[in-house]
Design an enzyme around this catalytic site. Structure first.
Site, PDB file in Angstrom:
ATOM      1  N   ASP A  69      34.461  14.412  20.915  1.00 37.19           N
ATOM      2  CA  ASP A  69      34.739  16.237  19.909  1.00 37.19           C
ATOM      3  C   ASP A  69      34.502  15.275  18.590  1.00 37.19           C
ATOM      4  OD1 ASP A  69      36.111  18.053  18.841  1.00 37.19           O
ATOM      5  OD2 ASP A  69      37.608  17.689  20.513  1.00 37.19           O
ATOM      6  N   HIS A 122      34.164  19.828  21.555  1.00 34.25           N
ATOM      7  CA  HIS A 122      35.625  20.187  21.361  1.00 34.25           C
ATOM      8  C   HIS A 122      35.550  21.653  23.212  1.00 34.25           C
ATOM      9  CE1 HIS A 122      39.180  20.982  18.991  1.00 34.25           C
ATOM     10  NE2 HIS A 122      38.106  22.601  19.111  1.00 34.25           N
ATOM     11  N   SER A 146      43.917  22.817  20.960  1.00 31.13           N
ATOM     12  CA  SER A 146      43.196  22.949  19.509  1.00 31.13           C
ATOM     13  C   SER A 146      43.756  22.337  17.887  1.00 31.13           C
ATOM     14  CB  SER A 146      41.902  23.211  18.786  1.00 31.13           C
ATOM     15  OG  SER A 146      40.927  22.660  17.627  1.00 31.13           O
TER      16      SER A 146
END
Length: 693
Positions: free
Chosen positions: A631, A665, A544
């Site tokens: 995501d 995610h 991320s």
């Protein structure tokens, strides 16, 4: 065992993605983005390109499958697959979760009396049944009614973090789906057990409304309780520990505001505790006639204060403990007569106990300086003990409790690592590396005792460095598969994280965001100078915002790294943060700044945004990137565009893009799938080290 170049040697290259120049206007000169079209799923070329990249990655990684399978088996050999958590008491029952030998997910149970035959324990929720037949399953928020007869729970079935909400009658075992839409995190019951409060997300996935649903009227619509119009704020709900109040918190990155609803009065309305002010962050815990406050009012590293419930005021509240600017207070837990404070001292998370009558303070003991203590679940106000967890780079997680009066510590459970693990076979260190501007950057390391750091060791460098999130020292049994193969595993505690307090975070955001990337690069270079490793022998890893970190770092110093793992990386930063129509962009301006109207922010972001700073004509180390089609935090097109551009501009690209079609995610769901994913990453890392040897 194949080296990384071996897996690319006989593969035909991926067909280049088409180039469709798109002009992006902003504060600076117009930018040409040849791969902007990839965000359009209506374009058939988008899925075709993603599928081609996936086929290439699958084919390449098939060469590593024997190694991946071996690593996966090692993971499982160390884990107690059939295990259970430490039971936690509410009022009527004890609650715990367990896994079976072959179950993907947890089973949640309860019992009413200690010593009951486990065979008689009541299953209140079986995630394996709920997730049966689903490609993706994640249990979201849960809430138990005060009489402990109703359980509300939320299910995400595609990784989008939008949930279906159910309520289960635990006396009959019957569950029904509730008529809610766009539900996000947050569920709470009122005291009558007939109203359920839930949170709704807007089209940008911002939690912005709190609703009340009357369970005894199945066809009645929800009633709006709270609406947050400011796009930079999101809302959350919780109940006070005494169950008398519903707390509705509206929060941005830099400000907060809490409304209180009296749950004993059916006609009560929300009352604001303290109106929002720019830069003022606070949270509260009402208990009896007092309200305990955690705030940054005239206290950069936060203070704990107390005011009368009938005279709410942060400015006039009295400190419960003296403010210490060298201690960052993270959270607090209130008990009758005691306060537990989770805080950061010298970079490490500790827990302080305060006797509210005498003012006497004490620290919860810890075994090793380089360790982490976390508050665990402590639902009862009148409990005489505090439950917490302890871990370090060498010590598996230990669940403990401490008597609030005597200070006696009892170990409730030590996580057992199978396969003959002994911490005596490994070593750890906490060092500081001097950055280019003189700042001392903490680094945590672990390695096998029979490995001698001699200047050319393979080293895995992990980092994050955003949102004030701290990568604290902790144990991982999976990590041993690297250490046992001669790796040194290092965590860089860089600016932008929260390890050294609020100032550490502020020095790595807005126009100082470059410090985050500089710190990571300086740690890598410093570890080479200190003979822990060598240029080209370091593999970087982040996810991320950590994926952004490793992507920005490899742009600047491709020579330092022998490989890069970027999981769901946030890499097209300038374009994304300049597009308010994208999910969560507006709230993110308080983390990154707004490049649409701030020239300094624009220049800063343009200087490091990974997608915009790929170095043409340079050979990059091997890169393994991942993406999730659903995501909601880092859209699939960010890593996809980045990979397409890397293939176009860099020399002899050795790049893999693995996209999960039914995940978000956090990747694939289910613990076995997660371990499979991790073993694939580890196999790539090890192959990179073999290639650079």
């Amino acid at each position: 065992m194949p080296a990384i170049d071996d897996i690319f040697a006989n593969l035909p290259p991926v067909a280049p993605a088409k180039k469709v120049p798109t002009v992006l206007e902003g504060l600076g000169s117009p930018r040409i983005d040849n791969y902007y079209w990839i965000k359009d799923l209506a374009d058939p070329d988008t899925l075709e390109y993603i599928e081609a990249e996936n086929a290439y990655a699958h084919q390449a990684l098939a060469t590593l499958e024997p190694l991946r399978g071996k690593i996966y088996d090692e993971f499982l050999a160390r884990i107690e697959l059939a295990d259970s958590s430490v039971p936690q008491r509410k009022e009527r029952y004890w609650y715990y979760a367990k896994t079976l030998e072959d179950s993907q997910y947890e089973i949640h149970l309860r019992y009413s009396m200690a010593g009951e035959d486990p065979a008689t324990h009541e299953v209140i929720l079986d995630e394996n049944q709920l997730g049966a037949g689903l490609d993706y399953f994640a249990l979201g928020s849960t809430a138990m009614s005060e009489d402990e007869e109703l359980l509300a729970y939320a299910i995400d079935s595609d990784g989008s973090e939008i949930f279906s909400v159910f309520v289960k009658d635990l006396t009959t075992g019957q569950a029904r789906q509730l008529p809610v839409s766009n539900a996000t995190y947050g569920l709470e019951f009122d005291r009558t057990n007939d109203r359920l409060f839930w949170v709704q997300a807007d089209e940008s996935l911002r939690p912005y409304k709190v609703w009340s649903l009357k369970l005894s009227e199945p066809d009645a619509p929800s009633t709006l309780l709270f609406f947050e119009p400011d796009e930079s704020f999101g809302v959350s709900v919780s109940k006070s520990k005494d169950n008398l109040s519903l707390l509705v918190e509206s929060h941005s990155t830099t400000s907060s505001e809490v409304h209180i609803l009296d749950l004993d009065d059916p006609k009560a309305e929300l009352e604001v505790f303290a109106k929002r002010l720019e830069g003022l962050e606070y949270s509260i815990e009402p208990v009896g006639d007092n309200v305990y406050i955690l705030s940054n009012f005239e206290a950069e590293n936060f203070r704990v204060s107390r005011c009368p419930r009938r005279e709410p005021s942060i400015a006039l509240a009295q400190d419960v403990v003296p403010y210490d600017p060298d201690i960052k207070i993270e959270s607090l837990e209130v008990f009758k007569g005691f306060l537990a404070i989770e805080e950061r001292r010298g970079g490490y998370q500790r827990i302080r106990l305060v006797n509210l009558a005498s003012g006497q303070e004490s620290l919860v003991p810890y075994d090793d300086e380089s360790s982490t203590l976390d508050l665990d679940s402590n639902p009862l106000l009148d409990a005489g003990v505090l439950r917490y967890s302890y871990t370090s780079m060498l010590k598996p997680r230990s669940v403990r409790e401490i008597d609030l009066v005597t200070g006696e510590v009892k170990v409730l459970k030590d996580v057992h690592v199978k396969g003959g693990f002994s911490s005596e076979d490994y070593q750890s260190a906490a060092i500081r590396v001097t950055g280019r501007d003189g700042v001392e950057i903490p680094v945590s390391l672990i390695w096998a005792k029979d490995v001698v750091p001699q200047g050319d060791n393979p080293l895995l460098l992990y980092g994050y460095g955003s949102y004030e999130y701290s990568m604290d020292p902790s144990f991982s049994s999976a990590r041993l598969s690297l250490c046992d193969r001669g790796f040194i595993f290092a965590i860089a505690h860089i600016r932008g994280g929260g390890e050294l307090g609020r100032r550490w975070y502020l020095e790595g955001k807005f126009t100082k965001k470059h410090n985050t990337f500089n710190d990571f690069i300086d740690v890598a270079a410093g570890l080479c100078e200190l003979h822990w490793s060598a240029p080209g022998r370091i593999i970087s890893w982040g996810g991320s915002a950590g994926g952004m970190l490793v992507a920005a770092a490899v742009n600047q110093r491709p020579d330092l790294f022998g490989g890069v793992v970027a999981e769901v990386p946030f890499v097209d930063c300038l374009t994304t943060i300049s597009d308010p129509s994208l999910p969560l962009t507006v709230p993110e301006w308080e983390e990154w700044g707004n490049p649409l109207d701030d020239w300094e922010i624009y220049q800063e972001m343009a200087s490091w945004s990974p997608y915009d700073n790929i170095r043409a004509g340079i050979k990059y180390p091997p890169i393994f990137a991942t993406a999730g089609m659903n995501d909601p935090r880092v859209s699939y097109f960010e890593p996809t565009k980045w990979v397409a551009k890397l293939r176009e501009l860099t020399v002899d690209p050795r790049i893999l893009l693995w996209t999960e079609s039914g995940a978000g995610h956090f990747g694939s769901s289910g613990r076995f799938k997660e371990w499979e994913t991790l073993s694939r990453v580890y196999a790539f890392i090890i192959a990179c080290a073999l290639d650079s040897a």
